[in-house]
Structure formats: structure tokens, C-alpha cells
Design a protein around this motif. Structure first.
Motif, short mmCIF file in Angstrom:
data_model
loop_
_atom_site.label_atom_id
_atom_site.label_comp_id
_atom_site.label_asym_id
_atom_site.label_seq_id
_atom_site.Cartn_x
_atom_site.Cartn_y
_atom_site.Cartn_z
N PHE A 1 0.81 -1.22 0.00
CA PHE A 1 0.00 0.00 0.00
C PHE A 1 0.84 1.28 0.00
CE2 PHE A 1 -3.14 -2.92 2.17
CZ PHE A 1 -3.98 -3.00 1.08
N GLY A 2 2.14 1.12 0.27
CA GLY A 2 2.99 2.30 0.29
C GLY A 2 2.74 3.21 1.47
N GLN A 3 2.26 2.66 2.57
CA GLN A 3 2.04 3.45 3.77
C GLN A 3 2.13 2.55 4.99
OE1 GLN A 3 -2.29 4.37 2.79
NE2 GLN A 3 -2.49 3.92 4.96
N ALA A 4 2.52 3.15 6.11
CA ALA A 4 2.67 2.38 7.34
C ALA A 4 1.32 2.23 8.04
CB ALA A 4 3.67 3.07 8.27
N GLY A 5 1.19 1.17 8.84
CA GLY A 5 -0.02 0.98 9.63
C GLY A 5 -0.13 2.03 10.72
N ARG A 6 -1.34 2.20 11.24
CA ARG A 6 -1.59 3.25 12.22
C ARG A 6 -1.14 2.87 13.64
NH1 ARG A 6 -7.65 5.23 11.59
NH2 ARG A 6 -6.88 6.76 13.10
N GLY A 7 -0.90 1.58 13.89
CA GLY A 7 -0.44 1.17 15.20
C GLY A 7 -1.48 1.32 16.29
N LEU A 8 -2.75 1.10 15.96
CA LEU A 8 -3.83 1.21 16.94
C LEU A 8 -4.33 -0.17 17.33
CD1 LEU A 8 -5.88 4.15 15.36
CD2 LEU A 8 -4.17 4.26 17.18
N SER A 9 -4.49 -0.40 18.63
CA SER A 9 -4.93 -1.70 19.13
C SER A 9 -6.42 -1.91 18.87
CB SER A 9 -4.68 -1.81 20.64
OG SER A 9 -3.33 -1.54 20.94
N GLY A 10 -6.79 -3.19 18.59
CA GLY A 10 -8.18 -3.56 18.48
C GLY A 10 -8.94 -2.92 17.34
N ARG A 11 -8.25 -2.50 16.29
CA ARG A 11 -8.94 -1.86 15.17
C ARG A 11 -9.97 -2.79 14.52
NH1 ARG A 11 -9.72 3.12 13.86
NH2 ARG A 11 -9.65 2.61 11.64
N GLN A 12 -9.75 -4.13 14.60
CA GLN A 12 -10.69 -5.04 13.96
C GLN A 12 -12.03 -5.07 14.67
OE1 GLN A 12 -8.07 -5.82 15.75
NE2 GLN A 12 -8.05 -7.93 16.45
N HIS A 13 -12.09 -4.50 15.88
CA HIS A 13 -13.34 -4.47 16.63
C HIS A 13 -14.00 -3.10 16.60
CE1 HIS A 13 -12.29 -8.44 18.04
NE2 HIS A 13 -11.15 -7.98 18.52
N ALA A 14 -13.49 -2.19 15.80
CA ALA A 14 -14.05 -0.84 15.74
C ALA A 14 -15.46 -0.88 15.14
CB ALA A 14 -13.15 0.05 14.88
N LEU A 15 -16.30 0.07 15.57
CA LEU A 15 -17.68 0.13 15.09
C LEU A 15 -17.71 0.85 13.74
CD1 LEU A 15 -19.58 0.97 18.41
CD2 LEU A 15 -19.07 -1.24 17.40
N ASP A 16 -17.16 0.21 12.72
CA ASP A 16 -17.12 0.80 11.40
C ASP A 16 -18.19 0.17 10.52
OD1 ASP A 16 -16.11 -1.72 11.05
OD2 ASP A 16 -14.09 -1.06 10.51
N ALA A 17 -18.19 0.53 9.23
CA ALA A 17 -19.20 0.02 8.31
C ALA A 17 -19.15 -1.49 8.21
CB ALA A 17 -19.00 0.66 6.94
N GLU A 18 -17.94 -2.05 8.23
CA GLU A 18 -17.79 -3.50 8.14
C GLU A 18 -18.44 -4.20 9.33
OE1 GLU A 18 -14.22 -6.85 7.85
OE2 GLU A 18 -13.78 -4.73 7.54
N TYR A 19 -18.29 -3.60 10.51
CA TYR A 19 -18.91 -4.16 11.71
C TYR A 19 -20.43 -4.22 11.56
CZ TYR A 19 -20.66 -4.37 16.51
OH TYR A 19 -21.35 -4.70 17.64
N PHE A 20 -21.02 -3.12 11.11
CA PHE A 20 -22.47 -3.07 10.97
C PHE A 20 -22.95 -3.97 9.83
CE2 PHE A 20 -21.71 0.93 13.28
CZ PHE A 20 -22.57 0.71 14.34
N ASP A 21 -22.10 -4.19 8.83
CA ASP A 21 -22.44 -5.15 7.78
C ASP A 21 -22.54 -6.56 8.35
OD1 ASP A 21 -22.57 -3.25 5.81
OD2 ASP A 21 -20.55 -3.62 5.02
N ARG A 22 -21.64 -6.89 9.26
CA ARG A 22 -21.70 -8.21 9.90
C ARG A 22 -22.95 -8.37 10.74
NH1 ARG A 22 -16.21 -7.23 11.01
NH2 ARG A 22 -16.64 -7.02 13.23
N ILE A 23 -23.32 -7.32 11.47
CA ILE A 23 -24.53 -7.38 12.28
C ILE A 23 -25.76 -7.55 11.39
CG2 ILE A 23 -26.01 -6.10 13.87
CD1 ILE A 23 -23.42 -7.14 15.10
N ALA A 24 -25.80 -6.81 10.28
CA ALA A 24 -26.92 -6.92 9.34
C ALA A 24 -26.98 -8.33 8.75
CB ALA A 24 -26.79 -5.88 8.24
N ALA A 25 -25.82 -8.89 8.44
CA ALA A 25 -25.76 -10.25 7.87
C ALA A 25 -26.24 -11.27 8.89
CB ALA A 25 -24.34 -10.57 7.41
N MET A 26 -25.90 -11.06 10.16
CA MET A 26 -26.35 -11.98 11.21
C MET A 26 -27.87 -11.93 11.36
SD MET A 26 -24.92 -14.19 13.24
CE MET A 26 -23.22 -13.61 13.45
N ASP A 27 -28.43 -10.72 11.35
CA ASP A 27 -29.89 -10.57 11.41
C ASP A 27 -30.54 -11.27 10.22
OD1 ASP A 27 -29.80 -9.11 13.74
OD2 ASP A 27 -29.87 -7.15 12.75
#
Length: 293
Positions: free
Chosen positions: A117-143
Motif C-alpha cells: 500500500f505504500g504506507q505504514a499501519g496506524r499502530g492502533l490496538s483492536g482496530r478489527q473491533h471498531a464500530l465501522d461500516a464492516e462491523y455493521f455489515d456483519r450485524i446486518a448479515a447476522m440478522d
């Protein structure tokens, strides 16, 4: 911060030296990624039964000091997923001082992604659990999976990404739930002798339709266990081997007639079945895009 220690009940089956090996799993998040990778690797070593020390949600240097104290008390291999630079260096310095082997599980992947990607990661913990669009897509898929379980809500089948067909006890529901956790909207339809399929199933354009089948003997045994659990009479076509054989054959014919792919899940885990479906879905979407051009 949480630290837990677990030992195998089978330690007496391996040499004493192997039983004394310690494995430290350190994460500045929930540790799910680290645990999954470690499990996937440990199964390749049948005689390895290490004493595992789980250190999760490590967010301060004080907490990391406690981790290092635990490592010093029980020296062993250290596997970690720590993306915060300050905590990472603190752990690395401590491991070097103690002379213990240490491996950053994410480093090879992060390095490849940084280069790609030509850029460094942000170095933030737990980013995979953030309440982003992908998270809400998973919730919608579960429903969606719950609403469309076992042939329900046929009128909205065309909103699905995947529709699974299969005889009773062919792992349709758990596979749909697993797919939903990946953000994939999955419905499932049971194939019941004498019961017509919903007409909406034959009108859908968008979804990939996949049949699931299983070995007859295994199906019969699973169904027997199911009836025993709910205290039902076992004298029925539901567990009659010939009747079950006819069910499976009918399911195979149905999928063949309509050109729907069929997966034999007899020796597959839910994860393996889902992985195959995800690959099929990718090819299905590519085909639809090509046809739309």
C-alpha cells in the motif's frame, strides 16, 4: 489486563521435558487473532502440550511489566500481537534482557501490506473491533441469517448473497451463521420429502445457490442423536437408512437439474465448508459482473 494459565490433561502422555514448556501469548487487544494463529500451528505438533500463559488487553507499560515478570518466572517462547510501538519496544527490550525467544505474529503480514500500500499501519490496538461500516455489515448479515433460517422470509431471498439448500442436519444453519460473521448474507432452505420448495427460490437472480449433502450413515446417526435429545419416537422415515438415502439422492438430482453446485460436508468442518462457499461466491460475483458488461 487478564492473565490465565492452562495445562493439558494429557501431559502425562508426553515426555517430562515437553510438559514443562511454557508459551506466552501477549496481546494489546482481545488476543483472538493470536489465539487463532497459535491453535492453527499447535495442531501440527501432536506431542506438544505447552503450558499456555494468556496476557490480553495490555495497554500500559505497568501492565507490560507484569507480563515480563510472568515471563521471567516461567521462561518460554513469547508470541505477541502488539501494534503500539511504545509497548512493543518495552516487550522486546524485556524479552532480550531475559534471553527468551519472541515472535511478532503480525510482522510478516504488516510488512507485506506496508510495501503493497505504500504506507505504514496506524499502530492502533483492536482496530478489527471498531464500530465501522464492516462491523455493521456483519450485524446486518447476522440478522439476515436468523430471519431467513430454515426456509423463512422467502419473499426477500433475492437480497441474499448465498442460499444454502440441504436435507435435515446437513449443517445449513451453522454454516449460515459463520458466513454472516464474515459479512455475507446467507439464507437456508430445508429439503423435506413431500414439501415443495418456495417458488421465490427459482426466481432469484443475485444469490449463489449451493446444495449441502452428507454421508447417509452419518446423517442417520446424527438424526438418531437429535431424536434422543428431544425424547422423540425413533420409528420414522427421518432415520430410516433407505429413506435418508432417497432424500440425499433427491437433493443431488435437484442441484444437478438446476446447475447448483453441491458440497459434500461429511468430512468438512464448518470453516472449511464456508471457505469453499466464499470462493464460489467470489467466482459467482465475477461472472455476474462480466455478464453485466
Amino acid at each position: 489486563m487478564a492473565a490465565t494459565t492452562s495445562t493439558s490433561d494429557q501431559q502425562n502422555l508426553v515426555p517430562p521435558v515437553a510438559a514443562q514448556l511454557h508459551l506466552h501469548l501477549v496481546s494489546d487487544a482481545t488476543g483472538e487473532t493470536l489465539n487463532s494463529v497459535t491453535r492453527a500451528c499447535l495442531v501440527q505438533f501432536e506431542r506438544a502440550h505447552p503450558i499456555e500463559h494468556h496476557w490480553t488487553l495490555i495497554r500500559t507499560t505497568g501492565q507490560m511489566d507484569k507480563v515480563l515478570a510472568g515471563i521471567e518466572a516461567h521462561p518460554g517462547l513469547v508470541l505477541f500481537t502488539v501494534v503500539n510501538d511504545r509497548l512493543r519496544e518495552h516487550l522486546l527490550d524485556g524479552c532480550r534482557r531475559l534471553g527468551v525467544k519472541h515472535v511478532s505474529v503480525l510482522d510478516p503480514i504488516m510488512g507485506a501490506l506496508t510495501e503493497h500500500f505504500g504506507q505504514a499501519g496506524r499502530g492502533l490496538s483492536g482496530r478489527q473491533h471498531a464500530l465501522d461500516a464492516e462491523y455493521f455489515d456483519r450485524i446486518a448479515a447476522m440478522d439476515f441469517a436468523l430471519i431467513h433460517d430454515d426456509g423463512q422470509s422467502a419473499r426477500t431471498y433475492d437480497e441474499a448473497d448465498v442460499i444454502l439448500l440441504g436435507v435435515s442436519r446437513s449443517s445449513k444453519t451453522p454454516t449460515c451463521i459463520y458466513l454472516a460473521n464474515r459479512g455475507i448474507k446467507a439464507a437456508n432452505v430445508p429439503l423435506v420429502p413431500g414439501c415443495p420448495l418456495p417458488p421465490e427460490l427459482f426466481l432469484v437472480k443475485k444469490p449463489l445457490i449451493v446444495g449441502l449433502t452428507k454421508d447417509v450413515n452419518q446423517l442417520v446417526q446424527i438424526r438418531r442423536n437429535r431424536l434422543a435429545m428431544i425424547a422423540k419416537d425413533e420409528q420414522s422415515d427421518y432415520i430410516d437408512p433407505q429413506s435418508v438415502r432417497d432424500e440425499v439422492a433427491q437433493a443431488r438430482r435437484l442441484c444437478s437439474e438446476h446447475g447448483w453446485p453441491l458440497i459434500d460436508v461429511t468430512r468438512r468442518s464448518i470453516e472449511e465448508t464456508a471457505a469453499t462457499i466464499i470462493q464460489m461466491l467470489s467466482e459467482h460475483r465475477d461472472k455476474r459482473l462480466a455478464e453485466a458488461k
